[in-house]
Enzyme design. Structure first.
Site, PDB file in Angstrom:
ATOM      1  N   HIS A 123       0.816  -1.224   0.000  1.00 22.67           N
ATOM      2  CA  HIS A 123       0.000   0.000   0.000  1.00 22.67           C
ATOM      3  C   HIS A 123       0.845   1.268   0.000  1.00 22.67           C
ATOM      4  O   HIS A 123       0.342   2.344  -0.301  1.00 22.67           O
ATOM      5  CB  HIS A 123      -0.989   0.002   1.181  1.00 22.67           C
ATOM      6  CG  HIS A 123      -0.379   0.243   2.515  1.00 22.67           C
ATOM      7  ND1 HIS A 123      -0.115  -0.756   3.415  1.00 22.67           N
ATOM      8  CD2 HIS A 123       0.024   1.384   3.122  1.00 22.67           C
ATOM      9  CE1 HIS A 123       0.410  -0.241   4.516  1.00 22.67           C
ATOM     10  NE2 HIS A 123       0.509   1.057   4.359  1.00 22.67           N
ATOM     11  N   ASP A 159       0.096  -7.638   1.372  1.00 23.26           N
ATOM     12  CA  ASP A 159       0.514  -6.245   1.509  1.00 23.26           C
ATOM     13  C   ASP A 159       2.031  -6.114   1.476  1.00 23.26           C
ATOM     14  O   ASP A 159       2.619  -5.374   2.260  1.00 23.26           O
ATOM     15  CB  ASP A 159      -0.051  -5.623   2.787  1.00 23.26           C
ATOM     16  CG  ASP A 159       0.061  -4.089   2.784  1.00 23.26           C
ATOM     17  OD1 ASP A 159       0.191  -3.517   1.688  1.00 23.26           O
ATOM     18  OD2 ASP A 159       0.033  -3.492   3.870  1.00 23.26           O
ATOM     19  N   SER A 231       4.865   2.704   7.665  1.00 22.06           N
ATOM     20  CA  SER A 231       4.498   1.520   6.881  1.00 22.06           C
ATOM     21  C   SER A 231       5.680   1.017   6.070  1.00 22.06           C
ATOM     22  O   SER A 231       6.361   1.784   5.397  1.00 22.06           O
ATOM     23  CB  SER A 231       3.365   1.861   5.922  1.00 22.06           C
ATOM     24  OG  SER A 231       2.220   2.232   6.603  1.00 22.06           O
TER      25      SER A 231
END
Length: 507
Positions: A123, A159, A231
């Protein structure tokens, strides 16, 4: 320029004691966390441990990742259109078309080879808005060098993504063994929250094998500080090995509340290895729908809650059907490993290689048996939607059931036979047999469980039904067996599931 930060995990550590020593200086051709390079010694009389030496060794391999995105934004209709002012203001108010604007997203990543392969979250490098496209990916090293990165591969289900920058002699780190992580172990995270490069945090492992929102999510949970931009950053153990990839946070405010999640290295490394080869990640597949065995389902079947999963759907021609699985079977184990809420059948099957032979322990009509299956290849998400997606509006007037022919008072339902015409109006195959709910007692447990007009019931306690009398007989059989619930197999808006419903003791 608008910034859209990736919201995910920045795992941290808060202080316990131990002293870090370095055996080797940082070398361009040596992994930053080469075995033996970082050692932990016993804490000094409760004094807080410093992570400074460890961080100095590892930080050069942690990078900032930014993407430039092009977003298509619909324009509003010109408010002056059709008025005398239109010729003066032209399209200043918008002409109802579309325009594009640029945006950026920021996240973290880490280098895993001296020739510039980088791991991050999918993402972080994906378009975060519908209608957006990623035009470029920029990687910035701690020494401020910038590189345009190539996207080598991505896997949305896990992911994870792999990037590549051109060059040699990059600092890099190793994956460790996340299976050794225990609740209470110290961990260190390095990332770029809010674009603040080189931020270090520390905390402990709060939980392992934490189930996330996806079928393949099994996270390491930490109490480390979690903020936007972390992230894709690494979570290190005290030996300097990457045991997790910071990925998600749980927060009502969007900021750190001490609950963050990292993808375990055990799961990430095989996927990263596959993506680095330019290959597509494949997962095992049986072609069945499953549900947890809840209190209601367990009560209706006279089994134990949380023990296995019930088969709600068997796709024709798929491995599950070829293995002999049936709707209503409860799968309790795969290759001897018990099916639990943490180790679900979907998760365990997905980890099998397509073509592998597996043994399923099944509970069918109260009897235990074993089935052998050959695992297939899971379709893409788009293919999965095509397999399962037919919707309908049960409240639509045309073709919807009217007055019931008969009732099943013991469940608080009024039902009538499902005719081919009604089935078509509800988006079902005309060959489907069952009953359709025409009315529901609002005070009944059936209403509480979500049954309503237009719900189709095809089975009660795994017995096919085609009339209210069939339902009544199934309820009477359940009562005779001392049960207070029955298990209905229902279809709502094209989706099928088992629902446990209480029998009204007054009727």
């Amino acid at each position: 320029m608008r910034y859209a930060y990736a919201i995910t995990t920045a795992l941290a550590l808060s202080g316990a004691a131990a002293v870090m020593t370095l055996e080797h200086p940082a070398g361009a051709q040596t992994a930053q966390n080469e075995p033996g390079a970082i050692q932990a010694s016993a804490p000094r009389n409760g004094a807080p441990m410093s992570f400074a030496d460890m961080v100095a060794k590892l930080q050069p391999a942690v990078v900032n990742i930014s993407t430039t995105q092009r977003i298509t934004v619909p324009q509003q209709q010109n408010p002056f259109q059709g008025t005398p002012f239109e010729q003066f203001f032209g399209n200043r108010g918008g002409g109802g078309g579309a325009r594009t604007q640029e945006a950026q997203s920021l996240g973290s990543g880490f280098i895993i080879s001296n020739d510039g392969y980088i791991v991050t979250n999918n993402h972080v490098v994906s378009a975060g808005t519908q209608g957006a496209t990623v035009e470029s990916i920029t990687v910035t090293l701690p020494d401020r060098r910038e590189f345009t990165a190539k996207l080598v591969g991505r896997d949305a289900a896990s992911d994870l993504a792999v990037l590549k920058i051109q060059g040699t002699n990059f600092p890099f780190v190793h994956f460790g063994d996340s299976r050794q992580a225990r609740v209470g172990d110290w961990v260190v995270a390095i990332g770029n929250p809010f674009g603040l490069s080189g931020t270090v945090s520390a905390g402990i492992v709060s939980a392992v094998n934490r189930v996330g929102i996806g079928p393949y999510d099994r996270f390491i949970q930490t109490d480390a500080s979690i903020n936007r931009g972390n992230s894709g950053g690494p979570m290190f153990d005290l030996q300097g090995n990457v045991i997790g990839i910071n990925s998600q946070i749980l927060s009502p405010t969007g900021g750190n509340v001490g609950i963050g999640f990292a993808i375990p290295a055990e799961q990430a490394k095989p996927i990263v290895d596959t993506l680095m080869k330019g290959e597509t990640v494949t997962r095992g597949y049986l072609g069945i729908g499953i549900q947890p065995v809840t209190d209601d389902i367990a009560g209706a079947l006279g089994t134990n809650k949380g023990k296995g999963e019930i088969v709600s759907r068997v796709e024709p021609g798929q491995p599950g059907e070829r293995a002999g699985l049936r709707q209503g079977d409860i799968v309790t184990a795969l290759n001897g490993q018990e099916i639990t809420p943490e180790q679900t059948l979907t998760y365990l099957i997905a980890r099998q290689k397509p073509g592998a032979r597996v043994t399923l322990d099944v509970l069918r009509d109260g009897r235990r048996q074993q089935l052998s299956a050959t695992v297939g290849t899971r379709p893409t998400e788009e293919e999965m939607q095509a397999l399962t997606g037919r919707g309908f509006d049960p409240d639509a007037e045309e073709g919807a059931p009217n007055a019931p022919d008969s009732t099943s008072a013991t469940l608080g339902l009024a039902v009538q036979p499902l005719t081919p015409q009604i089935a078509r109006s509800l988006g079902l195959d005309p060959s489907v047999r069952g009953v359709v709910v025409a009315a529901v007692d609002p005070n009944s447990d059936a209403a509480t469980k979500g049954l309503r007009r237009g719900t189709v019931i095809t089975r009660v306690n795994t017995t096919p039904v085609a009339s209210a009398a069939d339902i009544t007989r199934a309820v009477q059989a359940a009562r005779a067996a001392g049960r207070t619930q029955v298990l209905l197999y229902v279809n709502v808006r094209g989706n099928s599931a088992f629902v446990g419903v209480d029998i009204d003791p007054r009727r």
